[in-house]
Design a protein around this motif. Structure first.
Motif, PDB file in Angstrom:
ATOM      1  N   GLN A  60      -7.127  11.353  -2.029  1.00 39.52           N
ATOM      2  CA  GLN A  60      -7.684  10.760  -0.821  1.00 39.52           C
ATOM      3  C   GLN A  60      -8.108  11.880   0.113  1.00 39.52           C
ATOM      4  O   GLN A  60      -7.325  12.786   0.417  1.00 39.52           O
ATOM      5  CB  GLN A  60      -6.622   9.875  -0.154  1.00 39.52           C
ATOM      6  CG  GLN A  60      -7.157   8.995   0.959  1.00 39.52           C
ATOM      7  CD  GLN A  60      -6.117   7.983   1.411  1.00 39.52           C
ATOM      8  OE1 GLN A  60      -5.233   7.623   0.657  1.00 39.52           O
ATOM      9  NE2 GLN A  60      -6.237   7.541   2.648  1.00 39.52           N
TER      10      GLN A  60
ATOM     11  N   ARG B  19     -13.483  -1.060   2.989  1.00 38.37           N
ATOM     12  CA  ARG B  19     -14.290  -0.470   1.925  1.00 38.37           C
ATOM     13  C   ARG B  19     -14.199  -1.286   0.643  1.00 38.37           C
ATOM     14  O   ARG B  19     -15.183  -1.488  -0.063  1.00 38.37           O
ATOM     15  CB  ARG B  19     -13.808   0.968   1.675  1.00 38.37           C
ATOM     16  CG  ARG B  19     -14.605   1.722   0.633  1.00 38.37           C
ATOM     17  CD  ARG B  19     -15.981   2.090   1.151  1.00 38.37           C
ATOM     18  NE  ARG B  19     -15.872   2.988   2.286  1.00 38.37           N
ATOM     19  CZ  ARG B  19     -15.772   4.322   2.171  1.00 38.37           C
ATOM     20  NH1 ARG B  19     -15.765   4.872   0.981  1.00 38.37           N
ATOM     21  NH2 ARG B  19     -15.684   5.074   3.250  1.00 38.37           N
ATOM     22  N   LYS B  20     -12.996  -1.772   0.375  1.00 43.69           N
ATOM     23  CA  LYS B  20     -12.788  -2.584  -0.824  1.00 43.69           C
ATOM     24  C   LYS B  20     -13.578  -3.886  -0.747  1.00 43.69           C
ATOM     25  O   LYS B  20     -14.165  -4.340  -1.741  1.00 43.69           O
ATOM     26  CB  LYS B  20     -11.289  -2.877  -0.978  1.00 43.69           C
ATOM     27  CG  LYS B  20     -10.907  -3.536  -2.289  1.00 43.69           C
ATOM     28  CD  LYS B  20      -9.398  -3.683  -2.367  1.00 43.69           C
ATOM     29  CE  LYS B  20      -8.991  -4.328  -3.679  1.00 43.69           C
ATOM     30  NZ  LYS B  20      -7.515  -4.501  -3.771  1.00 43.69           N
TER      31      LYS B  20
ATOM     32  N   GLY C 184       0.797  -1.222   0.000  1.00 37.06           N
ATOM     33  CA  GLY C 184       0.000   0.000   0.000  1.00 37.06           C
ATOM     34  C   GLY C 184       0.827   1.268   0.000  1.00 37.06           C
ATOM     35  O   GLY C 184       2.033   1.262   0.232  1.00 37.06           O
TER      36      GLY C 184
ATOM     37  N   LYS D 170      -8.968   0.679   6.824  1.00 38.45           N
ATOM     38  CA  LYS D 170     -10.157   1.390   6.347  1.00 38.45           C
ATOM     39  C   LYS D 170     -10.366   1.144   4.859  1.00 38.45           C
ATOM     40  O   LYS D 170     -11.476   0.852   4.398  1.00 38.45           O
ATOM     41  CB  LYS D 170     -10.011   2.897   6.600  1.00 38.45           C
ATOM     42  CG  LYS D 170     -10.106   3.322   8.049  1.00 38.45           C
ATOM     43  CD  LYS D 170      -9.915   4.827   8.152  1.00 38.45           C
ATOM     44  CE  LYS D 170      -9.958   5.298   9.595  1.00 38.45           C
ATOM     45  NZ  LYS D 170      -9.697   6.764   9.679  1.00 38.45           N
ATOM     46  N   PHE D 171      -9.283   1.247   4.121  1.00 37.04           N
ATOM     47  CA  PHE D 171      -9.350   1.035   2.687  1.00 37.04           C
ATOM     48  C   PHE D 171      -9.723  -0.411   2.363  1.00 37.04           C
ATOM     49  O   PHE D 171     -10.518  -0.691   1.461  1.00 37.04           O
ATOM     50  CB  PHE D 171      -7.997   1.389   2.066  1.00 37.04           C
ATOM     51  CG  PHE D 171      -7.917   1.122   0.586  1.00 37.04           C
ATOM     52  CD1 PHE D 171      -8.537   1.957  -0.321  1.00 37.04           C
ATOM     53  CD2 PHE D 171      -7.218   0.029   0.103  1.00 37.04           C
ATOM     54  CE1 PHE D 171      -8.472   1.711  -1.684  1.00 37.04           C
ATOM     55  CE2 PHE D 171      -7.141  -0.224  -1.249  1.00 37.04           C
ATOM     56  CZ  PHE D 171      -7.766   0.624  -2.145  1.00 37.04           C
ATOM     57  N   TRP D 172      -9.158  -1.341   3.120  1.00 38.09           N
ATOM     58  CA  TRP D 172      -9.409  -2.765   2.911  1.00 38.09           C
ATOM     59  C   TRP D 172     -10.886  -3.100   3.142  1.00 38.09           C
ATOM     60  O   TRP D 172     -11.499  -3.817   2.351  1.00 38.09           O
ATOM     61  CB  TRP D 172      -8.514  -3.573   3.845  1.00 38.09           C
ATOM     62  CG  TRP D 172      -8.804  -5.046   3.883  1.00 38.09           C
ATOM     63  CD1 TRP D 172      -9.494  -5.742   4.820  1.00 38.09           C
ATOM     64  CD2 TRP D 172      -8.388  -6.017   2.909  1.00 38.09           C
ATOM     65  NE1 TRP D 172      -9.534  -7.068   4.513  1.00 38.09           N
ATOM     66  CE2 TRP D 172      -8.861  -7.269   3.342  1.00 38.09           C
ATOM     67  CE3 TRP D 172      -7.667  -5.950   1.729  1.00 38.09           C
ATOM     68  CZ2 TRP D 172      -8.634  -8.438   2.639  1.00 38.09           C
ATOM     69  CZ3 TRP D 172      -7.441  -7.117   1.021  1.00 38.09           C
ATOM     70  CH2 TRP D 172      -7.919  -8.346   1.478  1.00 38.09           C
TER      71      TRP D 172
ATOM     72  N   GLU E 115     -12.370   8.784  -3.702  1.00 35.75           N
ATOM     73  CA  GLU E 115     -11.759   8.363  -2.420  1.00 35.75           C
ATOM     74  C   GLU E 115     -12.710   7.427  -1.681  1.00 35.75           C
ATOM     75  O   GLU E 115     -13.851   7.772  -1.441  1.00 35.75           O
ATOM     76  CB  GLU E 115     -11.502   9.597  -1.565  1.00 35.75           C
ATOM     77  CG  GLU E 115     -10.332   9.515  -0.578  1.00 35.75           C
ATOM     78  CD  GLU E 115     -10.462   8.377   0.414  1.00 35.75           C
ATOM     79  OE1 GLU E 115     -10.997   8.525   1.510  1.00 35.75           O
ATOM     80  OE2 GLU E 115     -10.026   7.296   0.074  1.00 35.75           O
ATOM     81  N   PRO E 116     -12.266   6.204  -1.272  1.00 35.62           N
ATOM     82  CA  PRO E 116     -10.959   5.665  -1.577  1.00 35.62           C
ATOM     83  C   PRO E 116     -10.872   5.193  -3.010  1.00 35.62           C
ATOM     84  O   PRO E 116     -11.887   4.874  -3.613  1.00 35.62           O
ATOM     85  CB  PRO E 116     -10.826   4.491  -0.599  1.00 35.62           C
ATOM     86  CG  PRO E 116     -12.225   4.051  -0.395  1.00 35.62           C
ATOM     87  CD  PRO E 116     -13.074   5.283  -0.429  1.00 35.62           C
TER      88      PRO E 116
ATOM     89  N   ILE F 166     -11.001   3.030  -5.600  1.00 34.88           N
ATOM     90  CA  ILE F 166     -11.384   1.648  -5.850  1.00 34.88           C
ATOM     91  C   ILE F 166     -11.995   1.547  -7.245  1.00 34.88           C
ATOM     92  O   ILE F 166     -12.875   2.332  -7.605  1.00 34.88           O
ATOM     93  CB  ILE F 166     -12.407   1.163  -4.805  1.00 34.88           C
ATOM     94  CG1 ILE F 166     -11.781   1.224  -3.405  1.00 34.88           C
ATOM     95  CG2 ILE F 166     -12.903  -0.241  -5.126  1.00 34.88           C
ATOM     96  CD1 ILE F 166     -12.785   1.016  -2.304  1.00 34.88           C
TER      97      ILE F 166
ATOM     98  N   GLU G 162      -5.048   3.196   8.376  1.00 36.80           N
ATOM     99  CA  GLU G 162      -5.480   3.725   7.082  1.00 36.80           C
ATOM    100  C   GLU G 162      -5.702   2.616   6.069  1.00 36.80           C
ATOM    101  O   GLU G 162      -6.673   2.636   5.308  1.00 36.80           O
ATOM    102  CB  GLU G 162      -4.441   4.729   6.555  1.00 36.80           C
ATOM    103  CG  GLU G 162      -4.320   5.995   7.368  1.00 36.80           C
ATOM    104  CD  GLU G 162      -5.638   6.745   7.458  1.00 36.80           C
ATOM    105  OE1 GLU G 162      -6.345   6.848   6.434  1.00 36.80           O
ATOM    106  OE2 GLU G 162      -5.972   7.220   8.563  1.00 36.80           O
ATOM    107  N   GLU G 163      -4.799   1.639   6.062  1.00 37.30           N
ATOM    108  CA  GLU G 163      -4.942   0.549   5.104  1.00 37.30           C
ATOM    109  C   GLU G 163      -6.126  -0.363   5.455  1.00 37.30           C
ATOM    110  O   GLU G 163      -6.763  -0.934   4.569  1.00 37.30           O
ATOM    111  CB  GLU G 163      -3.648  -0.269   5.023  1.00 37.30           C
ATOM    112  CG  GLU G 163      -2.460   0.494   4.451  1.00 37.30           C
ATOM    113  CD  GLU G 163      -2.650   0.914   3.002  1.00 37.30           C
ATOM    114  OE1 GLU G 163      -3.603   0.433   2.358  1.00 37.30           O
ATOM    115  OE2 GLU G 163      -1.868   1.741   2.512  1.00 37.30           O
TER     116      GLU G 163
END
Length: 578
Positions: free
Chosen positions: A215, A281-282, A26, A277-279, A563-564, A566, A274-275
C-alpha cells in the motif's frame, strides 16, 4: 413515492452495513485492535508499584521478593509455548488462552495480598505471578507477531509502535486504575488481572493473519498513528508531573481516565479514513468493471509431491541470512547465541533496575510520590525508546543501510550511564536514571525482535520471537536475585547488627543509603559493557547482509497486488461462486 423513499433508505442502510463489515474486517482495524491489546499488556513493568504491598502483606525479605520478581520475568519473557501454539492455531486461540492466564494469575495474587485466602507458600506465589506474567507473551504473540506478518516491509515501524504501546501501558493502567479504584495500590493488582483479559476477549475475532499487500501510503498511516501515540504519551507525562505536585480528588482522577480512553480510541478516525478510501475505490472499480459470465473448463496439472526432509538433518545446514530458518537451525546458529548473550546481560541489567526501582528510591530516601513518578517515567520513556528505535532504525536502514545490530550496541552503551547514576547515588539522579534506563530498556526490544525477523525469516517467527525474549529472565535471575537481592540483604543485615538488633522471623528487611545497591550496579554496569562487546561482534558478522536489499523477496511476493489491493471482477466462470 413512499416505496421509492423506503427503497432508498434500505439501500443506504445496506451500504452502511457493508461498509461497517468492511471496516471491522479490514487491515487497519486489526492494527487498532492490536494497539489496544498492547496498551494494557505491560503489567509486568508495574511490579514496583505493588511489590511493596506483597512484601509487607506476606512478610517477605528482599531476596524472596526478588525471587518473585524473577518468576515474573520468567513468565513475561519465556513465550515458547505461546509461539508453538501460534504455529498450529489461529491468533484468537492464543489470545483466549492468554486472557484466561492473565486473570487467574493476578486474581490469585490479589486474594493473597488482601488476605482473602490463607498466606500461600512462596512457590505458589511464584507460580501465580509466573502464570499472570506469561499471559503477556500470549498477547504479544497473538497480536504483535500477527501484525508483523501482515506488514513485513514495515516490521521495524510495526514493532516500534506496538511495543511502544506496551511501554506506555504502565502509565495507561495507572491512570485508568485511579479512575476505577482511586489510590488503592492493592486494587491495582485486581485491575491488571481483569482489564487485559477483557480487552483481548473483545477483539478475538479481529486479530488474524491477512494476505500481504503493498500500500503506497502504508508508512504514512503508521506515522499518523505514531503522532496520536505521542499525544497520549505527552498527556500522560503532564498528568504524572501534575499528580506528583498536587493532590487529585476522585472526580479529577475520573476526568483524567476519560481523556486517556478518548486518546486510546482516537486511532479509529485514521482507521475509518483509510478504509473509506479503499471502500470508495472498490466501489468505483465494481461499477466500471461488471462481472461477465463465461463458460470454461479446467484441467489442473498434477503437481509432483514435495519430499519432506527431517528438520534434524538440516540443523547444521542453514540457509543464507534472510531466508526462512527452521526453529532448530536458528537455535543452533552462532548469531542466535550472540543475541541471546547480549539480551541476557543487556536487557537483564535494565530489567533489574526497573524491578528494583521502588526499593532503590526508598533506600535513597525519596518520598512515595517520587517513587510513583519514577515508575511512570520508566513507562513513558520505555515507550519513547521503543518507538524511536523502531521508526528511526527503519528509516536509517532504508536510507543509509545502517545496521540494526549497531544501533543495539549504541543503546547498550547509553544504558551504562543510568546504571552508574544509581551506583553512586547522585542527588536527584534517580529521575535522570529512570529516563535513561526506561528509554534504553524500551529501545532494545524492537531492535532485537526486528533483527531476529530479518536474519531468520518470518515462517517460524512466532516461536523465534519468543525465543529471543527468553534470555531476559536468565539475566534477571543472575543480576537481580543472585547479585542485587543478596547484596541488598547483606547490607540490610549489616545495618541491623550495627543498631544492635536481630531480624525476627517473617519480618521484612529494609536497607537505607547508597551502599544498598552500589556494588550491585557496578557489577551490572560491567555486565552491560560485556554485552556491548558481544553485540558488536554481531555487527561485524552481519555487515554484508545489512548492506544488501533485505526486503527484496517480500516486495517480489507482493508485486502482483497493486495499491489499493483490489481484484478486478472482470469475468467469472459459470458455476463459480462470487
Amino acid at each position: 413515492m413512499a416505496a421509492t423513499v423506503s427503497s432508498g433508505r434500505g439501500g443506504r442502510m445496506k451500504e452502511i452495513g457493508m461498509f461497517s463489515f468492511h471496516v471491522f474486517t479490514g487491515r487497519w482495524f486489526m492494527v487498532f485492535a492490536c494497539l489496544l491489546i498492547m496498551s494494557v499488556a505491560g503489567a509486568t513493568y508495574m511490579f514496583a508499584l505493588y511489590s511493596g504491598d506483597i512484601k509487607s502483606s506476606l512478610g517477605y525479605d528482599q531476596s524472596t521478593l526478588n525471587l518473585l520478581s524473577t518468576f515474573k520475568d520468567l513468565g513475561g519473557n519465556v513465550g515458547i509455548i505461546s509461539g508453538l501454539i501460534n504455529e498450529i492455531s489461529p491468533p484468537w486461540v492464543v489470545l483466549l488462552i492468554g486472557a484466561a492466564m492473565n486473570f487467574s494469575g493476578y486474581f490469585m495474587i490479589w486474594l493473597a495480598v488482601t488476605k482473602k485466602i490463607a498466606k500461600p507458600p512462596v512457590w505458589q506465589m511464584c507460580m501465580f505471578i509466573c502464570i499472570g506474567a506469561n499471559s503477556q507473551t500470549f498477547a504479544n504473540t497473538g497480536a504483535l507477531v500477527t501484525c508483523v506478518k501482515n506488514f513485513p516491509e514495515s516490521r521495524g515501524v510495526v514493532l516500534g509502535l506496538l511495543k511502544g504501546f506496551v511501554g506506555l501501558s504502565g502509565a495507561i493502567i495507572t491512570q485508568l486504575n485511579h479512575g476505577f479504584y482511586g489510590n488503592d495500590s492493592k486494587s491495582l493488582i485486581l485491575f491488571i488481572g481483569w482489564l487485559p483479559a477483557v480487552v483481548s476477549m473483545v477483539f478475538l475475532g479481529v486479530v488474524r493473519v491477512l494476505k500481504v499487500v503493498r500500500q503506497a501510503n502504508e508508512l504514512k498511516t503508521f506515522y499518523n498513528l505514531l503522532y496520536i501515540s505521542l499525544g497520549l504519551a505527552g498527556f500522560l507525562m503532564v498528568m504524572i508531573i501534575t499528580q506528583n505536585k498536587l493532590q487529585f480528588s476522585r472526580p479529577e482522577f475520573d476526568a483524567t481516565a476519560i481523556v486517556v480512553v478518548i486518546l486510546l480510541f482516537a486511532p479509529l478516525g485514521i482507521v475509518f479514513r483509510e478504509e473509506f478510501k479503499f471502500w470508495k475505490r472498490k466501489q468505483e472499480v465494481a461499477n466500471h468493471f461488471p462481472v461477465v459470465d463465461i463458460i470454461a473448463t479446467e484441467n489442473p496439472i498434477p503437481q509432483p509431491p514435495v519430499r519432506e526432509v527431517s528438520c534434524w538433518k538440516t540443523v547444521f545446514a542453514p540457509p543464507v541470512r534472510g531466508e526462512d530458518f527452521t526453529i532448530l537451525q536458528a537455535i543452533f546458529s552462532i548469531d542466535m547465541l550472540i543475541l541471546f548473550t547480549t539480551t541476557t546481560f543487556g536487557v537483564g541489567g535494565t530489567l533489574t533496575a526497573i524491578d528494583n526501582l521502588g526499593q532503590i528510591g526508598r533506600s535513597l530516601g525519596y518520598p512515595v510520590t517520587s517513587i510513583t513518578t519514577f515508575v511512570s517515567l520508566v513507562s513513558i520513556w520505555n515507550y519513547m525508546g521503543r518507538v524511536a528505535s523502531g521508526f528511526v532504525s527503519e528509516h536509517l536502514l532504508a536510507r543509509y543501510k545502517f545496521p540494526r545490530p549497531l544501533m543495539l550496541t549504541i543503546v547498550l552503551c547509553i544504558s551504562c550511564v543510568g546504571h552508574l547514576l544509581i551506583a553512586f547515588g547522585v542527588p536527584n539522579g534517580l529521575y535522570v536514571s529512570s529516563v535513561i534506563i526506561g528509554f534504553c530498556f524500551g529501545a532494545q526490544w524492537p531492535l532485537i525482535f526486528a533483527i531476529i525477523s530479518e536474519i531468520y525469516g518470518l515462517k517460524y517467527y512466532s516461536t523465534l520471537y519468543n525465543l529471543g525474549g527468553g534470555a531476559s529472565p536468565v539475566g534477571a535471575y543472575i543480576l537481580n536475585v543472585v547479585v542485587a537481592g543478596r547484596l541488598y540483604d547483606k547490607e540490610a543485615l549489616k545495618q541491623l547488627r550495627a543498631r544492635g538488633m536481630t531480624r525476627k522471623e517473617g519480618e521484612d528487611l529494609t536497607c537505607t543509603g547508597v551502599d544498598c545497591y552500589k556494588m550491585s550496579f557496578l557489577i551490572i554496569t560491567g555486565a552491560t559493557v560485556f554485552a556491548c562487546f558481544i553485540s558488536f561482534i554481531l555487527v561485524l558478522r552481519t555487515r554484508k547482509f545489512y548492506r544488501s536489499d533485505i526486503y527484496k523477496r517480500f516486495r517480489e511476493a507482493a508485486e502482483t497486488v497493486k495499491e489499493p489491493p483490489i481484484t478486478l471482477p472482470m469475468e467469472r466462470k459459470i458455476g463459480e461462486k462470487e
